[in-house]
Scaffold this active site. Sequence first.
Site, short mmCIF file in Angstrom:
data_model
loop_
_atom_site.label_atom_id
_atom_site.label_comp_id
_atom_site.label_asym_id
_atom_site.label_seq_id
_atom_site.Cartn_x
_atom_site.Cartn_y
_atom_site.Cartn_z
CB CYS A 1 46.76 42.22 32.13
SG CYS A 1 45.59 43.42 31.27
CD GLU B 1 38.75 34.56 45.36
OE1 GLU B 1 39.49 33.59 45.26
OE2 GLU B 1 37.95 34.93 44.41
CB SER C 1 45.54 33.57 34.99
OG SER C 1 44.50 32.46 35.20
CD GLU D 1 50.31 38.23 33.05
OE1 GLU D 1 50.06 39.21 32.76
OE2 GLU D 1 49.53 37.08 33.06
#
Length: 502
Positions: free
Chosen positions: A286, A181, A231, A386
Site C-alpha cells: 500500500c 488465509e 483494501s 489500485e
Amino acid sequence: MIDKSPKTIPLFIGGEFVQSKSSDKKEVYDPSTNEVLSYVPYATSQEIDKSIEIAKEAFKQWREVPVPERARLFFKYQKALKDQQDDIAKILAEENGKNFEDAKGDVWRGIEVVEQACHAPALIMGETVENVSRNIDTHSILQPLGVCTGITPFNFPAMIPLWMFPLSIVCGNTFILKPSEQDPHTPNKLAEIFQNCGFPKGLLSVIHGGVDTANYLLEHPTIKAVSFVGSAQGAESVYKKSSASLKRVQAFAGAKNHMVVMPDADKDQVIKSLTGSSCGAAGQRCMAISVAVFVGSSSDWIPELKESLAKLHPSSWKDKKADFGPLISPASRKRVLSLIEKGKNEGASLLLDGSQFQSKHYPKGNFVGPTLFDHVKADMSIYKEEIFGPVLLCVRVKDLDSALEFINNNPYGNGTSIFTSSGSHARKFQHEVEVGQVGVNIPIPVPLPFFSFTGWKRSFLGDLHAYGKQAIRFYTETKTIISRWPETENQGSKLNMTIKMK
C-alpha cells in the site's frame, strides 16, 4: 522451511497449536509454482468462541502484571525474532513469493515495532495537572481495554501482525489474530516464537479463516477493539461493522501513491527510486509508488526509466538474482493483466509490457513483468483503481501547482513524495499536499514505529491514526480522576470523582 507434504496447519488457541475440527479447508500455494504447500482450516464458530473466552479469562490476570514485567518479556521476544529472522523469512518467501531480501525486510520492520513495545513503561504513563481549577487537580491513567482483534492482509504476513498484537498485549490486553488465509504459516511461526518466550498462555490466539471468520470477530460482543489493514472496500466494511458494534476501530485501506519529479531533481536518484518503489514486492504494497508525476522537462527522463525497469528480473525467492517475485495468486495476476489491457484500450501509451512475461524456470508461477504506461489520465481505469502489481503510471503536468491539484483530487491519501533540489518546492509540496505521509527525495515515506502511520482520506478509517506511538492510546482507555481537596482541614479526606472516556 514449510513441510512439502501438504498438511492442514493448526490454529493457535490458549498457547497451544490445535487441529481444527472444521471441514472447510483451503489450499495454500507457493506463488512461484502454484504447488500446494498445505491446507488452511476455516475455524468453526465454537473454536472462535473458545479462543475469545480463553483470552477474556487471561486478560484478568495479565492486566495486573506490572508494565516493566510485560516489557521484559517483549525484550525476549525481540531477541528471539532477531535470532530467527532468516528462518521466518524463508517461510514467508515461500508462501508469499517475495524475494529473500524483501522477506527479511518484512520481518525486520515487525521487529522494530516489538522494540517499540519494549518502551511501554514510558509510553503508557498518564498525565497530571495541579490546580486545573481552584483546589482541583486532574490525574489521568491509561488502562487496557480487554480482548482485541486484528485482521491482516497477505502482503506483509510478518510486519503487519507485529504492528498489532505486541503493542496491544504490552498495554495489558489479550489478542485474537485473524491473518490472511493465503500465507498463514508466517503468523503461526510468530505465535510459536511468542509462546516460547514465556508469555502466559491465552494472551495471543491465531484463528484462520476467511470473510465469515472476520465478520464473526467484528460482531462478537467481547471484542473491544479492531485493527485492520486491507483494501478500501474491506476497510469500509470493517469500519461499518465494528462501529455498529460500538468497538474501537482503525482500518487502513487502499492507496494510489504519487511521486512528483521536478526538473531540478537528481535524475539518477529519481530513476533508481521509481524502479525500486514501483516494482518492489511485485507492487503488492500500500506504500508502493504507482504514479510518477513528471513536471515540465523532467518527462525527458521517461525513456531512461523504461530502460531501468526493463532490466528487472522477476523470479522465485530461491533465485538470488530475483528483483521481485510473483503475485500472490492466479486471481491477482488475472486482475493485473486485465487492468493492463484496459490501460491499452483506454488510450494510455504502453512503453513496457510485462503481461506476457513467463519465467523460464518457474513457468507456472504468477509472474507479471515490469510494466510502464505513459500519458495516463485521471479518468482511466488504471489510475482510478489500485492495481497492486508491478505497474508504473506516468503523468505529465506543466508545473508544481498542477501536480498538487492532480494529487489532491485523488480520493486516496496514504503516501506521496517529491524529488527536487529546491527547498521552497519541497516546503510548498509538504504544506499543500493532501496526503498523510510525505517524503522529500525518498520514494516511500514509511515512518518508524515511534511515529504514527497516518493515511488520509479513503486510505484510513477510524478514531486514531495508529500503529506507532498512537497505538498505545488506541489499545487503552483513559481514566481521568478529578480530585477536589476540602476547603477546611476538618472535613476529612479528599473527594474523588471518576470519569471514563473511551
